[in-house]
Design an enzyme around this catalytic site. Sequence first.
Site, PDB file in Angstrom:
ATOM      1  NE  ARG A 173      -1.938   1.044   3.890  1.00 49.84           N
ATOM      2  CZ  ARG A 173      -1.539   2.075   4.638  1.00 49.84           C
ATOM      3  NH1 ARG A 173      -0.385   2.032   5.258  1.00 49.84           N
ATOM      4  NH2 ARG A 173      -2.296   3.136   4.768  1.00 49.84           N
ATOM      5  NE  ARG A 177       0.933  10.624   6.803  1.00 50.61           N
ATOM      6  CZ  ARG A 177       1.984  10.710   7.604  1.00 50.61           C
ATOM      7  NH1 ARG A 177       2.552  11.887   7.821  1.00 50.61           N
ATOM      8  NH2 ARG A 177       2.465   9.636   8.193  1.00 50.61           N
ATOM      9  NE  ARG A 250      19.954  -4.433  -2.460  1.00 52.14           N
ATOM     10  CZ  ARG A 250      20.870  -4.184  -3.380  1.00 52.14           C
ATOM     11  NH1 ARG A 250      21.615  -5.148  -3.879  1.00 52.14           N
ATOM     12  NH2 ARG A 250      21.061  -2.939  -3.796  1.00 52.14           N
ATOM     13  NE  ARG A 281      18.737   6.563   4.823  1.00 55.29           N
ATOM     14  CZ  ARG A 281      17.948   6.234   5.838  1.00 55.29           C
ATOM     15  NH1 ARG A 281      16.801   6.858   6.016  1.00 55.29           N
ATOM     16  NH2 ARG A 281      18.294   5.281   6.674  1.00 55.29           N
ATOM     17  CD  GLU A 301      21.355   4.528   4.514  1.00 51.25           C
ATOM     18  OE1 GLU A 301      20.280   4.031   4.143  1.00 51.25           O
ATOM     19  OE2 GLU A 301      21.484   5.182   5.578  1.00 51.25           O
ATOM     20  CE1 TYR A 350      14.075  -2.089   8.232  1.00 46.18           C
ATOM     21  CE2 TYR A 350      11.820  -1.664   8.932  1.00 46.18           C
ATOM     22  CZ  TYR A 350      13.099  -1.216   8.668  1.00 46.18           C
ATOM     23  OH  TYR A 350      13.412   0.105   8.860  1.00 46.18           O
ATOM     24  CG  ASP A 352       9.984   0.149  12.398  1.00 47.20           C
ATOM     25  OD1 ASP A 352      10.945   0.400  11.654  1.00 47.20           O
ATOM     26  OD2 ASP A 352       8.797   0.278  12.038  1.00 47.20           O
TER      27      ASP A 352
END
Length: 382
Positions: A173, A177, A250, A281, A301, A350, A352
Amino acid sequence: MEYSYDYLIVGAGLFGAVFANEATKRNKKVLIIDKRNHVGGNLYCENIEGINVHKYGAHIFHTSNKETWDYINQFVEFNRYTNAPIANYKGKLFNLPFNMNTFYQLWGVTTPEEAKNKIDEQREPYLNLKPKNLEEQALHLAGKDIYETLIKEYTEKQWGRPANQIPAFIINRLPFRFTFDNNYFSDLYQGIPIGGYNKLFDNLLKDAEVLTNVDYFENKMLFDELAEKVLYTGKIDTFFNYKLGILDYRSLHFETSIHNTPNYQGNAVVNYTDKETPYTRIIEHKHFEFGNQDKTVITKEFPHEFSKDNEPYYPINNQDNNLLYSSYRYLADSLSHKFLFGGRLADYKYYDMDDTIEAALKLSNTEFNGQILYSEKLQVEI
């Protein structure tokens, strides 16, 4: 058998440190080891020119779980940093995440209705697609302009392959906003530890014995005999000597430099979404803590393929890898009398930071049979 420790923890990252803290609060004797020359895992900060430099990439703590927020605030105070990254596409700047500022920058629209109509118009040629890859998924969800400007080339750099060869599930998705809000996260709480992440680990590990520059696998049998139980937080395929195959990741490498200017780019995070720029970035670390030093430190990076000689950062959770991980997990579960496994590498997920904390607390809750010492709400379920 007499053991020197109740727990040996392999890996001094966030998962291992939270578990170590929960164990030592219960008067368990803990030894935590790490092959790097520091604790903190990928959250480690290096002080350069008086600036806390995120050595392994930007880490911004965010969560909507008040109990997790309260838990971590026991150990360190957080500042009010809000993540609001900028995208640079061939010299043009766009706000992220996709919001009214982005839509104005792309199309000149000024109202939510205009923006919605433009997105519908952009999506219309692709609505009947049944997406088979990331390119088709992005076009189906967002249309051509957003895809080509902000998604396609950036994602191809990240994953090292054309967008039409990347699985569609990578972007299940895309949040739009329709407000002028550049706050990247929708979580209730976010920030950076005041003074850097190293303070967090100093407090988490204050009652544990810590050894760095130690490779568990160089003396695995000896280390295993030191403790009644071992918590392993490294790569699960490495633990089993890759006997079933190698899990794919990766990787990244970082180029950090000091600049004789108080402000290099005016923002902590700027993503480069064009293919001509080799890095994804630039991080300007002082902005995480509102620094006013005379100099600044930036990090570029660069994503690349993973090998055994570099660090694993992002698991490639496609069907083949997930199936291979399941087989390794089956082996791991068969050793549960002696070995515990957890963290992003052992779980091949992954995570957080809030996910990592909650997973470590869940394991400690199970391991210590309800001897809960953190908040009453956390002991219900996390």
